[in-house]
Design an enzyme around this catalytic site. Structure first.
Site, mmCIF file in Angstrom:
data_model
loop_
_atom_site.group_PDB
_atom_site.id
_atom_site.type_symbol
_atom_site.label_atom_id
_atom_site.label_comp_id
_atom_site.label_asym_id
_atom_site.label_seq_id
_atom_site.Cartn_x
_atom_site.Cartn_y
_atom_site.Cartn_z
ATOM 1 N N PHE A 142 0.855 -1.191 0.000
ATOM 2 C CA PHE A 142 0.000 0.000 0.000
ATOM 3 C C PHE A 142 0.887 1.235 0.000
ATOM 4 O O PHE A 142 1.775 1.371 0.843
ATOM 5 C CB PHE A 142 -0.897 0.019 1.239
ATOM 6 C CG PHE A 142 -1.790 1.226 1.322
ATOM 7 C CD1 PHE A 142 -2.984 1.276 0.616
ATOM 8 C CD2 PHE A 142 -1.436 2.313 2.105
ATOM 9 C CE1 PHE A 142 -3.802 2.393 0.678
ATOM 10 C CE2 PHE A 142 -2.250 3.429 2.179
ATOM 11 C CZ PHE A 142 -3.435 3.475 1.468
ATOM 12 N N ASP A 226 9.264 2.822 0.874
ATOM 13 C CA ASP A 226 8.168 3.549 1.500
ATOM 14 C C ASP A 226 8.260 3.355 3.015
ATOM 15 O O ASP A 226 7.911 2.298 3.547
ATOM 16 C CB ASP A 226 6.840 3.015 0.962
ATOM 17 C CG ASP A 226 5.616 3.726 1.534
ATOM 18 O OD1 ASP A 226 5.730 4.343 2.616
ATOM 19 O OD2 ASP A 226 4.546 3.653 0.912
ATOM 20 N N LYS A 255 3.547 10.460 8.375
ATOM 21 C CA LYS A 255 2.980 9.959 9.626
ATOM 22 C C LYS A 255 3.774 10.413 10.859
ATOM 23 O O LYS A 255 3.657 11.534 11.308
ATOM 24 C CB LYS A 255 2.849 8.435 9.572
ATOM 25 C CG LYS A 255 1.724 7.938 8.673
ATOM 26 C CD LYS A 255 1.556 6.445 8.777
ATOM 27 C CE LYS A 255 0.455 5.893 7.891
ATOM 28 N NZ LYS A 255 -0.900 6.210 8.335
#
Length: 419
Positions: A142, A226, A255
């Site tokens: 994802f 990522d 994040k």
């Protein structure tokens, strides 16, 4: 100020009427947080072991976060990227140091992980040009929900409503052998999520990053990692790639680096740092003074308080605590540091999340058989002991419901008594 005394039915009705439906019904109305705890609009306290999905690195309302927001907002918030600010330069230098880019590294700032991955997609295109049209990504990984980042996301059900995707992306299994079988000198980049969070907190096989680093380098392809969910110390290293001692060409972060303030970044290494040139990418809000000051303060506190090491130690402690519960519903645990997946023996993850919330614990279910926990990096013995008690109670609630359901299914069908 918004009315915080509305009934649950009232705010749920407002949310259903006024907010887009892509998130479904909200599970609670939270009005306050402190440390690892949240309070809802009725005054109920919850232990937060999700931290905004690995976002609230310092927990809620941490003094370092509050002071950074307040001080910078009173000084300067935004001036656009036609100009530099001290906080922007300070954060870029800190990210380069923590990632180990050396002097060659550069940083692009955006506002989210998806934006960071959009920038990384463009980086791959710039590297590939017309000679390298292929981009590889991992099945079930994802990378975001914008059109570019969604094209990199190996989940067909997410892509299907928005086809056709941006072209050139191919998906492969998470093995070095799968990469060797398809790579050639027409591949621009390989995108890797070191722990597949949305797939159920699935770490890549040990040694995978070392192997694919060698393969991509041999073929002149970029290795882009990522680190949106795994960065900022969450896995027990500043970034997950550091567990294997490799040097990627670029990483994306977001994040946890902002501790609750929206910010994302693409960090480039070596030759990849020279690919962008004026006009090739940009963001109005990216790297603004307020966001970068807060992120720099958050990362400074993580360093000062030793929270990277705390994530490593407490992650092992959390996994031991789950094992000690001894529930038949738990098949095992996996993950790195304080990004932990709890595998279930039955597809009841959503029921466990609901039961946990009823007992005062916030966790998450990325799929039907996994519970994801990603608490603040600040947790200690007290919070872990409370987590074990509350999670054990939630598991018992669901287990009892399953036993009752199975008993009902096994009971003979009543028949009419003979005359």
């Amino acid at each position: 100020m918004a009315d915080q005394t509305r009934t649950a039915a009232s705010w749920q009705d407002d949310a259903r009427r006024d907010l887009v439906r892509s998130f479904g019904d909200r599970m609670a109305m939270f009005v306050r947080g402190e440390g690892a705890y949240l309070w809802d609009d009725e005054g109920t306290r919850y232990l937060d072991f999700l931290a905004g999905i690995a976002v609230d690195s310092l927990g809620h309302a941490h003094p370092a976060f509050v002071e950074a927001v307040s001080a910078q907002a009173a000084r300067l918030a935004h001036v656009s990227n036609y100009f530099a600010t001290p906080s922007q330069l300070a954060l870029a230098a800190r990210l380069k140091r923590l990632a180990g880019t050396g002097e060659s590294g550069r940083v692009y700032f955006g506002n989210s992980g998806a934006e960071a991955n959009e920038a990384a997609f463009k980086l791959a295109r710039l590297h590939g040009g017309t000679d390298r049209p292929r981009i590889l990504a991992l099945t079930d990984a994802f990378h975001g929900r914008t059109m570019g980042s969604l094209a990199l996301t190996g989940k067909p059900w997410m892509q299907e409503p928005f086809l056709p995707m941006a072209g050139g992306v191919e998906f492969i299994d998470s093995t070095a052998e799968a990469l060797e079988a398809v790579i050639d000198d027409r591949v621009a980049a390989l995108f890797v999520e070191p722990v597949k969070g949305e797939a159920g907190v699935l770490p890549l096989p040990e040694g995978y990053l070392r192997a694919v680093r060698e393969i991509t380098r041999r073929h002149g392809a970029l290795l882009i990692i990522d680190e949106v969910q795994t960065g900022a110390g969450r896995t027990g290293e500043w970034f997950a790639f550091q567990h294997e001692g490799i040097r990627p060409d670029a990483i994306t972060v977001a994040k946890g680096i902002g501790g609750g303030f929206p910010i994302g970044a693409l960090i480039t290494f070596d030759e990849a740092s020279e690919l962008f040139y004026p006009g090739t990418h940009g963001s109005t809000f990216g790297g603004n003074a307020l966001a970068t000051a807060v992120a720099d303060a958050v990362l400074d506190e993580i360093e000062r308080a030793g929270l990277v090491e705390n994530a490593r130690v407490r992650g092992a402690q959390v996994r031991d605590a789950v094992d000690a519960i001894g529930s038949d519903l738990v098949a095992g645990t996996r993950g790195l540091g304080l990004l932990v997946g709890i595998a279930l023996t039955h597809p009841v993850a959503k029921a466990v999340v609901t039961a946990a919330q009823q007992h005062g614990l916030i966790v998450n279910a990325p799929n039907d058989t996994t519970i994801r926990i990603a608490p603040p990096l600040t947790i200690g013995d007290v919070e872990i002991d409370e987590f074990a008690r509350l999670f054990g109670a939630a598991l018992a609630t669901v287990s009892d419901a399953l036993l009752l359901e199975n008993a009902d299914d096994a009971a003979p069908t009543p028949t009419e008594a003979p005359a």
